[in-house]
Design an enzyme around this catalytic site. Structure first.
Site, PDB file in Angstrom:
ATOM      1  N   ALA A  62     -25.694  10.953  15.036  1.00 26.11           N
ATOM      2  CA  ALA A  62     -26.056   9.703  15.705  1.00 26.11           C
ATOM      3  C   ALA A  62     -26.091   8.595  14.659  1.00 26.11           C
ATOM      4  CB  ALA A  62     -27.421   9.833  16.363  1.00 26.11           C
ATOM      5  N   ASP A  77     -37.427 -12.944  -0.439  1.00 24.86           N
ATOM      6  CA  ASP A  77     -36.640 -14.153  -0.673  1.00 24.86           C
ATOM      7  C   ASP A  77     -36.181 -14.154  -2.124  1.00 24.86           C
ATOM      8  OD1 ASP A  77     -37.274 -14.985   1.880  1.00 24.86           O
ATOM      9  OD2 ASP A  77     -38.700 -16.520   1.244  1.00 24.86           O
ATOM     10  N   HIS A  81     -32.012 -18.333  -2.212  1.00 18.78           N
ATOM     11  CA  HIS A  81     -32.336 -18.700  -0.829  1.00 18.78           C
ATOM     12  C   HIS A  81     -32.590 -20.201  -0.703  1.00 18.78           C
ATOM     13  CE1 HIS A  81     -34.029 -18.715   3.139  1.00 18.78           C
ATOM     14  NE2 HIS A  81     -35.285 -18.817   2.752  1.00 18.78           N
ATOM     15  N   HIS A 209     -41.244 -22.504  -1.389  1.00 22.08           N
ATOM     16  CA  HIS A 209     -39.806 -22.283  -1.561  1.00 22.08           C
ATOM     17  C   HIS A 209     -39.273 -23.157  -2.701  1.00 22.08           C
ATOM     18  CE1 HIS A 209     -40.066 -20.597   2.548  1.00 22.08           C
ATOM     19  NE2 HIS A 209     -38.931 -19.971   2.275  1.00 22.08           N
TER      20      HIS A 209
END
Length: 259
Positions: A62, A77, A81, A209
């Protein structure tokens, strides 16, 4: 075995005095994903297409084909990014030693229960060092908020209203502090992203970020079971896919904790 430190860890795992804590949220078609406003492109929820399931297409096996974004579920991250880190490392380039290190847990669960948009401050971070000792080299700072309790309800997890999402995260100066601390390798959260929900309106926008990834550090999102970790003294292992040109990767995140 020549190194007693490694032997002590293996002995602790064998006799149960060292516990392995899974900090990873289950990944499925219902895992919450970040929703950006128009006109920005959004990542899809995980979906899968069956290749075979013990049938004519594969009588003894499977397997499926998965479609998902790099930044889905519990994920890392990488510096590339964000535009400030675009000349930095992709996921495959991250040195393995930076994916294993001390875990520092900043607990503001009570404050977030009172204020879902609570902003982590430099005072919070410095108070932790005063109480629990200096952050050690190679550490991952993890922001415990209790938000993982919402992980099975996407609407509650994203917590978006007329004014936008309301979720906790660092303020601008705390973001800068994390990025500039010489011993911090990465920053992890229980929420959908490493920035606060309101961070798009900060100056600069999305400062975690902006500063953290721009400094060649890393982010971790959608963590679970941070309540099982001490404020300091645990060891974290972050295991993303070794994805060439990857801006991020779903990851299995484990912690070793002394009972």
């Amino acid at each position: 075995m020549s190194d007693p430190r490694l032997k002590n860890l293996l002995d602790g795992l064998a006799d149960g005095s060292v516990q392995v804590v899974d900090l990873t949220q289950p990944l499925s078609e219902t895992t919450p994903v970040l929703v950006l406003p128009d006109p920005f492109a959004n990542t899809p929820h995980l979906s899968r297409k069956r290749l075979s399931r013990y049938d004519a297409d594969g009588p003894a096996w499977a397997w499926d084909v998965l479609e998902l974004g790099e930044h889905t579920g519990t994920h890392l991250d990488a510096p590339i990014h964000w535009i400030t880190g675009k000349e930095g490392e992709d996921v495959a380039s991250i040195p393995p030693a930076r994916l294993v290190g001390p875990a520092v847990v900043i607990d503001r669960t009570a404050a977030v229960a009172e204020d879902p948009g609570y902003l982590l401050t430099v005072a919070d971070l410095e108070a932790h060092e005063v109480e629990h000792g200096p952050i050690q080299p190679g550490s991952w700072v993890l922001f415990r908020t209790g938000w993982s309790a919402r992980a099975n309800d996407e609407a509650a997890f994203l917590n978006a209203g007329a004014e936008g999402p309301v979720t906790p995260g660092p303020d601008v100066e705390a973001s800068r502090w994390l990025a500039e601390h010489p011993n911090v390798v990465g920053f992890g959260v229980e929420t959908v992203g490493i920035d606060a929900g309101a961070a798009g309106g900060f100056d600069p926008g999305f400062p975690v970020h902006n500063f953290l990834l721009g400094a060649g550090r890393y982010g971790l999102t959608q963590l679970a079971n941070l309540d099982a970790l001490p404020a300091s003294g645990a060891l974290i292992v972050v295991a993303p896919l070794k994805l060439v040109d990857g801006t991020g990767s779903p990851s299995r995140v484990l912690a070793f904790v002394e009972r």
